[in-house]
Design a protein around this motif. Structure first.
Motif, short mmCIF file in Angstrom:
data_model
loop_
_atom_site.label_atom_id
_atom_site.label_comp_id
_atom_site.label_asym_id
_atom_site.label_seq_id
_atom_site.Cartn_x
_atom_site.Cartn_y
_atom_site.Cartn_z
N VAL A 1 13.08 -5.73 4.96
CA VAL A 1 12.66 -7.00 4.36
C VAL A 1 11.28 -7.51 4.79
O VAL A 1 10.44 -8.01 3.89
N ILE A 2 10.97 -7.42 5.98
CA ILE A 2 9.78 -7.79 6.70
C ILE A 2 8.52 -6.96 5.79
O ILE A 2 7.64 -7.58 5.47
N ALA A 3 8.67 -5.61 5.87
CA ALA A 3 7.80 -4.75 5.38
C ALA A 3 7.72 -4.82 3.79
O ALA A 3 6.62 -4.80 3.21
N GLY A 4 9.09 -4.94 3.25
CA GLY A 4 8.72 -5.33 1.71
C GLY A 4 8.17 -6.67 1.53
O GLY A 4 7.21 -6.56 0.16
N VAL A 5 8.28 -7.67 2.21
CA VAL A 5 7.48 -8.88 1.76
C VAL A 5 6.12 -8.84 1.88
O VAL A 5 5.16 -9.43 0.83
N LEU A 6 5.65 -7.90 2.83
CA LEU A 6 4.44 -7.85 3.01
C LEU A 6 3.60 -6.77 2.17
O LEU A 6 2.60 -6.67 1.89
N SER A 7 4.34 -5.96 1.42
CA SER A 7 4.11 -4.81 0.53
C SER A 7 4.19 -5.50 -1.12
O SER A 7 4.09 -4.40 -1.90
N VAL A 8 4.40 -6.29 -1.23
CA VAL A 8 5.09 -6.96 -2.78
C VAL A 8 3.68 -6.83 -3.46
O VAL A 8 3.53 -6.24 -4.71
N ASN A 9 2.28 -6.89 -3.05
CA ASN A 9 1.30 -6.66 -3.88
C ASN A 9 1.05 -5.21 -4.12
O ASN A 9 -0.12 -4.93 -4.96
N GLY A 10 1.84 -4.21 -3.84
CA GLY A 10 1.53 -2.90 -4.01
C GLY A 10 2.58 -2.37 -4.87
O GLY A 10 2.63 -1.08 -5.35
N GLY A 11 3.28 -3.19 -5.53
CA GLY A 11 4.43 -2.72 -6.37
C GLY A 11 5.53 -2.06 -5.81
O GLY A 11 5.54 -2.03 -4.74
N ILE A 12 6.42 -1.41 -6.44
CA ILE A 12 7.58 -0.77 -6.10
C ILE A 12 6.90 0.26 -5.42
O ILE A 12 7.75 1.02 -4.35
N ILE A 13 5.97 1.01 -5.48
CA ILE A 13 5.43 2.17 -4.80
C ILE A 13 5.15 1.61 -3.49
O ILE A 13 5.35 2.33 -2.39
N GLY A 14 4.33 0.45 -3.48
CA GLY A 14 3.92 -0.04 -2.16
C GLY A 14 5.10 -0.41 -1.59
O GLY A 14 5.28 -0.16 -0.06
#
Length: 533
Positions: A266-279
């Motif tokens: 969850v933490i990593a995903g929130v910070l990766s939002v701007n990278g799309g699903i690949i991010g």
């Protein structure tokens, strides 16, 4: 106490959804068997070092049997030798079934005409209930007359959901009370000592994420209703949530540490939002790797468990997420957009040609194991941008509707009386849930005309998708699919055409096969005429 036999293999698609870790897969089943107060009587499970879709005779393989109520590896070698050894056990298990030592079977990606031939034959003779997964194998067992009380493909399942489903169906069949065990075995120190990199599987991550994309597509469709226009904001929010969802699944699958890895994801995903699903996938994989190693180190350092969770779950997600946020995210977003732009460019160049080619190739793709590896991930990338997909629409018309047409033909005019009973569940699942296209396999493999008709009908359906410029998705009830697309009327036509085409071709093929059988029987039974001299 009912006694259960577990048979199968690590499978094709199953390999990506638990089959690659046979002990964990089998342990989950044994946990649920125990929770239901049933007994695991025996076990024969063949596992390969890669998906059975790509494995060959030289692929490393193992055989697992049941010893002291635990799965134990009894053979390790190449796949060819493993199948030979498993065939020997197969005859022994068949005898146990005939001696009434087995009350039910759990079958996962079995080989009913090879490794598991005698077991399945004995199960059919004794009419014991069979539950399992693996679209192709379960369809074959059903067509042979097996007492299959529940079957499905593997897409979107987990070890736990499969195990609970197996035992629930058997207990319902036997009228036994059953409360699923939702806790794991808890061997965290053992888990943390393994090789985490073997758990990285992009295809498995994306397949497991499919329900989230369908939820987004459903909200998008509802937002088109005038009274529900406010749901457009919900759609935008769900689009932003997709990378978080991917990161959570990636972190959990890679680290195998359940709640700790979910928090990290969850933490990593929130910070990766701007990278799309690949991010999101990259962030989640990084978080899962860090969770795995930080958890192990904290255990070795004898940190309190609360601190272990904080370090493993919080810091690992933060580190991975920040790396994606500052460095990887922009590149990942461009990569995802590039894939989507390539699809759109091909469609805009000649949509009918693009749809036809996609339709003609989609059956060979799923039969060759390419569908889940390449096509489904591209569908999800398309859906990330618009909520529906060009290839998703081809999936629905070329696979689901064609399978529905073939099975409907075998309900209306089967070659043999028993084929209608085999075809009916497949038709209902395809129409009701938009999945289980494997139901058409027994009819396609037994008649070349039906197989060719399926491919041609899929190509025709793809052409209709291109002609009407449809974007849609499968894995939803067929009657709702048009309303989740950008062109409901066009999608209805594109779905109806291949269904009718496959239906008509299969009816004709069945009629010719039936007539040929009658002629052969008449020739065989006619009396000999003696010539007079």
């Amino acid at each position: 106490m009912k006694k259960i036999l577990i048979i199968g293999s690590s499978g094709g698609n199953l390999f990506n959804l638990g089959g690659a870790s046979p002990r964990k897969l089998l342990d989950e089943i044994l946990i649920q068997i125990k929770a239901a107060e049933l007994e695991a009587e025996d076990l024969l499970f063949v596992t390969a070092g890669e998906s059975m879709d790509t494995a060959n005779d030289h692929t490393r393989a193992s055989i697992y049997r049941l010893e002291k109520h635990q799965p134990v590896e009894i053979f390790n070698g190449n796949l060819k030798d493993a199948n030979i050894e498993a065939s020997k056990v197969d005859s022994y298990l068949a005898d146990r079934i005939r001696n009434n030592e087995v009350d039910g079977i759990i079958a996962m990606s079995v080989d009913p005409e090879g490794t598991n031939l005698h077991t399945i034959k004995a199960a059919i003779e004794t009419n014991i209930p069979i539950v399992g997964t693996g679209g192709t194998s379960m369809a074959m067992i059903t067509s042979k007359g097996g007492n299959v009380i529940a079957s499905s493909g593997t897409t979107g399942t987990t070890n736990r959901t499969r195990a609970v489903s197996f035992i629930s169906c058997l207990c319902k069949h036997w009228d036994i009370k059953y409360n699923p065990q939702i806790g794991g075995s808890g061997h965290k120190e053992e888990i943390a000592s393994g090789n985490v990199f073997k758990n990285i599987n992009i295809r498995g991550i994306m397949i497991s994420s499919l329900p989230g994309f369908i939820a987004m597509a459903l909200v998008l469709a509802l937002s088109k209703i005038p009274a529900l226009e406010g749901l457009g904001e919900v759609t935008d929010l769900l689009l932003k949530a997709l990378p978080v969802m991917m990161a959570v699944i990636a972190a959990k699958q890679v680290s195998e540490l359940d709640e700790v890895s979910i928090l990290s994801g969850v933490i990593a995903g929130v910070l990766s939002v701007n990278g799309g699903i690949i991010g999101g996938i990259i962030g989640g994989i990084g978080a899962g790797i860090l969770v795995h190693y930080l958890f192990g180190k904290c255990i070795q350092w004898r940190f309190p468990m609360t601190t272990v969770n904080i370090v493993a779950g919080g810091i690992s997600g933060l580190i991975s997420g920040l790396i994606v946020f500052y460095f990887i995210g922009p590149v990942a977003l461009k990569a995802g957009n590039l894939i989507k732009e390539i699809i759109e460019l091909a469609v805009s160049f000649n949509p009918v040609l693009a749809g036809t080619v996609a339709g003609l190739l989609i059956w060979p793709a799923i039969l060759g194991g390419v569908y889940h590896a390449a096509i489904l991930p591209i569908v999800l990338l398309e859906m990330e941008k618009t909520g529906n997909s060009f290839l998703g629409a081809v999936d629905m018309v070329g696979l689901v509707m064609v399978s529905a047409g073939i099975t409907l033909a075998n309900i209306l005019s089967p070659r043999d009386k028993g084929e209608a009973a085999v075809a009916t569940p497949g038709f209902m699942i395809n129409m009701g849930f938009g999945t289980f296209v494997e139901a058409a396999y027994p009819f396609m493999f037994s008649n070349k005309a039906v197989f060719i008709g399926a491919v041609l009908s899929a190509g025709l359906g793809g052409a209709m998708v291109g002609f009407f410029d449809v974007r849609g998705t499968a894995y939803v009830p067929s009657f709702t699919a048009p309303f989740m697309s950008n062109n409901p009327i066009g999608f209805i036509i594109a779905m109806a055409v291949p269904l009718l085409s496959a239906l008509i071709i299969t009816l004709i093929a069945n009629k010719r096969a039936t007539n040929k059988k009658k002629r052969d029987e008449a020739t065989h039974n006619s009396p000999l005429k003696l010539e007079s001299y």
